[in-house]
Design a protein around this motif. Sequence first.
Motif, PDB file in Angstrom:
ATOM      1  N   ASP A  45       0.796  -1.230   0.000  1.00  0.00           N
ATOM      2  CA  ASP A  45       0.000   0.000   0.000  1.00  0.00           C
ATOM      3  C   ASP A  45       0.831   1.284   0.000  1.00  0.00           C
ATOM      4  OD1 ASP A  45      -2.681  -0.982  -0.004  1.00  0.00           O
ATOM      5  OD2 ASP A  45      -2.399  -1.649   2.064  1.00  0.00           O
ATOM      6  N   CYS A  46       2.029   1.262   0.607  1.00  0.00           N
ATOM      7  CA  CYS A  46       2.717   2.533   0.879  1.00  0.00           C
ATOM      8  C   CYS A  46       3.797   2.895  -0.121  1.00  0.00           C
ATOM      9  CB  CYS A  46       3.286   2.539   2.293  1.00  0.00           C
ATOM     10  SG  CYS A  46       4.827   1.608   2.458  1.00  0.00           S
ATOM     11  N   GLY A  47       4.331   1.924  -0.837  1.00  0.00           N
ATOM     12  CA  GLY A  47       5.318   2.211  -1.889  1.00  0.00           C
ATOM     13  C   GLY A  47       6.742   2.454  -1.417  1.00  0.00           C
ATOM     14  N   TYR A 102      11.339   8.894   4.846  1.00  0.00           N
ATOM     15  CA  TYR A 102      10.995   7.470   4.759  1.00  0.00           C
ATOM     16  C   TYR A 102      10.430   7.070   3.392  1.00  0.00           C
ATOM     17  CZ  TYR A 102      10.632   3.056   7.148  1.00  0.00           C
ATOM     18  OH  TYR A 102      10.856   1.776   7.544  1.00  0.00           O
ATOM     19  N   CYS A 103       9.656   7.966   2.799  1.00  0.00           N
ATOM     20  CA  CYS A 103       9.059   7.614   1.501  1.00  0.00           C
ATOM     21  C   CYS A 103      10.011   7.908   0.354  1.00  0.00           C
ATOM     22  CB  CYS A 103       7.748   8.381   1.284  1.00  0.00           C
ATOM     23  SG  CYS A 103       7.963  10.139   0.889  1.00  0.00           S
ATOM     24  N   THR A 104      11.095   8.659   0.652  1.00  0.00           N
ATOM     25  CA  THR A 104      11.940   9.211  -0.414  1.00  0.00           C
ATOM     26  C   THR A 104      12.552   8.158  -1.358  1.00  0.00           C
ATOM     27  OG1 THR A 104      12.410  11.034   1.095  1.00  0.00           O
ATOM     28  CG2 THR A 104      13.760  10.893  -0.892  1.00  0.00           C
ATOM     29  N   GLY A 132       0.941   5.107  -5.915  1.00  0.00           N
ATOM     30  CA  GLY A 132       1.227   4.001  -5.002  1.00  0.00           C
ATOM     31  C   GLY A 132       2.193   4.357  -3.883  1.00  0.00           C
ATOM     32  N   HIS A 133       2.371   5.645  -3.608  1.00  0.00           N
ATOM     33  CA  HIS A 133       3.322   6.059  -2.562  1.00  0.00           C
ATOM     34  C   HIS A 133       2.645   6.960  -1.545  1.00  0.00           C
ATOM     35  CE1 HIS A 133       6.932   4.719  -4.831  1.00  0.00           C
ATOM     36  NE2 HIS A 133       6.065   4.821  -5.824  1.00  0.00           N
ATOM     37  N   LEU A 134       2.825   6.628  -0.263  1.00  0.00           N
ATOM     38  CA  LEU A 134       2.302   7.495   0.783  1.00  0.00           C
ATOM     39  C   LEU A 134       3.442   8.325   1.360  1.00  0.00           C
ATOM     40  CD1 LEU A 134      -0.036   5.009   2.689  1.00  0.00           C
ATOM     41  CD2 LEU A 134      -0.651   6.707   0.962  1.00  0.00           C
TER      42      LEU A 134
END
Lengths: 157, 296
Positions: A45-47, A102-104, A132-134
Amino acid sequence: MKQVIKVTVNGEYYEKEVVVHKSLLDFLRDDLNLTGTKKGCDNGDCGSCTVLLNGKPINSCMMLAVEADGCEILTIEGIAGGKELHPIQKAFVESGAIQCGYCTPGMVMAAKALLDENPDPSETEIREAIVGHLCRCTGYDQIVRAIKKAASYLNKK
Amino acid sequence: MKTLTAFEYIKPALIDEALYYLNKYGDSASILAGGTDLLVRMKHRQINPAYLIDIKGLAELSTISYNPENGLVIGALAKIHELEINQDVQAKYGALAMAAEQFATAQVRNMATIVGNICRSSPAADMAPPLLALDAKLEVFGLGYKKLLPLKDFFTGPGTNQLKNNEILTRVMVPPPGPCSASAFIKLGRTAEDLAKVSVAVYIEMDSSLIKEIRIALGAVAPTPIRAYDAEAALKGRTPSETLIKDASHMAAEATSPVDDLRSTAAYRREVGRVLVERMINKAIAEVSKNGRQKA
Ligand SMILES: Cc1cc2nc3c(=O)[nH]c(=O)nc-3n(C[C@H](O)[C@H](O)[C@H](O)COP(=O)(O)OP(=O)(O)OC[C@H]3O[C@@H](n4cnc5c(N)ncnc54)[C@H](O)[C@@H]3O)c2cc1C
């Protein structure tokens, strides 16, 4: 059960024995010590676990390491040229597109996949590529701007 | 931490070899395709197969192909992304192309298979309404036999279908579209990557001003993806008018049996289903006349 897999990660060839129920994400982080790829939701879910498999973005948490046998993988560690940041990384830094970070890595890999296929994407295309990225710091606008800027850097080259 | 528990991993290179293992291990084996559903359910301990049979080595099932006589053939390993970028699909199977384009995220589209989506048999499976509207058939292999099942009879309940634990769904066959035909799909979700609250697909074939053939399918509004047969019958052989289409859309809503859940209420799903059926019928008819004008 263990099995030997052959993979090329960031241009380096590995032949390694791996537990068959280990995800590609855990293999990269724990067996190859490539901890740049993050584990967020572990559910697709978070990518944050996004890597490029044969050039295409995938969620490494939803794939077994054994399924990647014979494949080429690119992770965040593999995109800079030595000490020189990749233009996408540079654009992220300059645009304030990084807060907690964290998402980078996942965002950068998604941006790379997008720009490899489409060097001059529209804002909608950029937003679609990062669906698809939170980003829990909610810095989406800066990220979109960074990807636009990265496109202009890459096109100047 | 949601780690996977131990299992044995088998990657056959031939269909017969895969069938041999499925027969040998029965209920303790699961087929692994894209893994976007299976591995997540295993992490959540919803299923615990002792053997995973990875079918990605069955190279003969990897392609999507089209020819005017037989139509579209989708192999069990074909990913949603391959459907999304296929030019024959874009040109001839509009509903399918739209459903692929709107499916989840770029990452999931690169991993998930069309066949895995059908085998999972979620009431909200995005591939189901377009394939139902396009009258798809399923090719199934068992040890020593092969059969064709119409998709319209395949689903038996939420997450269940006619497939036995020792069979493999090898290909989806979609007949060639009729001469004056078009199809349309719409999905309503909370966010782009969430499952549908309601989805609708319509295929329509015209014979000058008459509706020669129509198929209407809905997702996420019943225990399985469904066809709205009564609404189809009301429209078939008739000249479309605003009242006729409105009445048929009501009939389609009558065919639903939605539930309340975290995504929507039943009442909302039924009402929006009606609206979307009406829109998709009109869209498909408009598409047919547009194509007709372009040819003329
Ligand atoms: C983040 C996320 C977003 C998602 N979004 C959507 C969405 O928008 N719409 C949607 O419909 N779904 C969605 N899904 C669900 C899932 O991705 C799809 O159902 C997908 O198509 C499953 O395909 P797969 O190849 O990954 O199947 P797998 O996980 O490999 O398998 C699914 C099931 O089918 C069985 N199976 C697979 N292939 C065969 C075969 N050939 N013969 C017999 N049995 C078989 C497996 O044993 C398993 O039980 C999403 C999932 C995630 C994680």
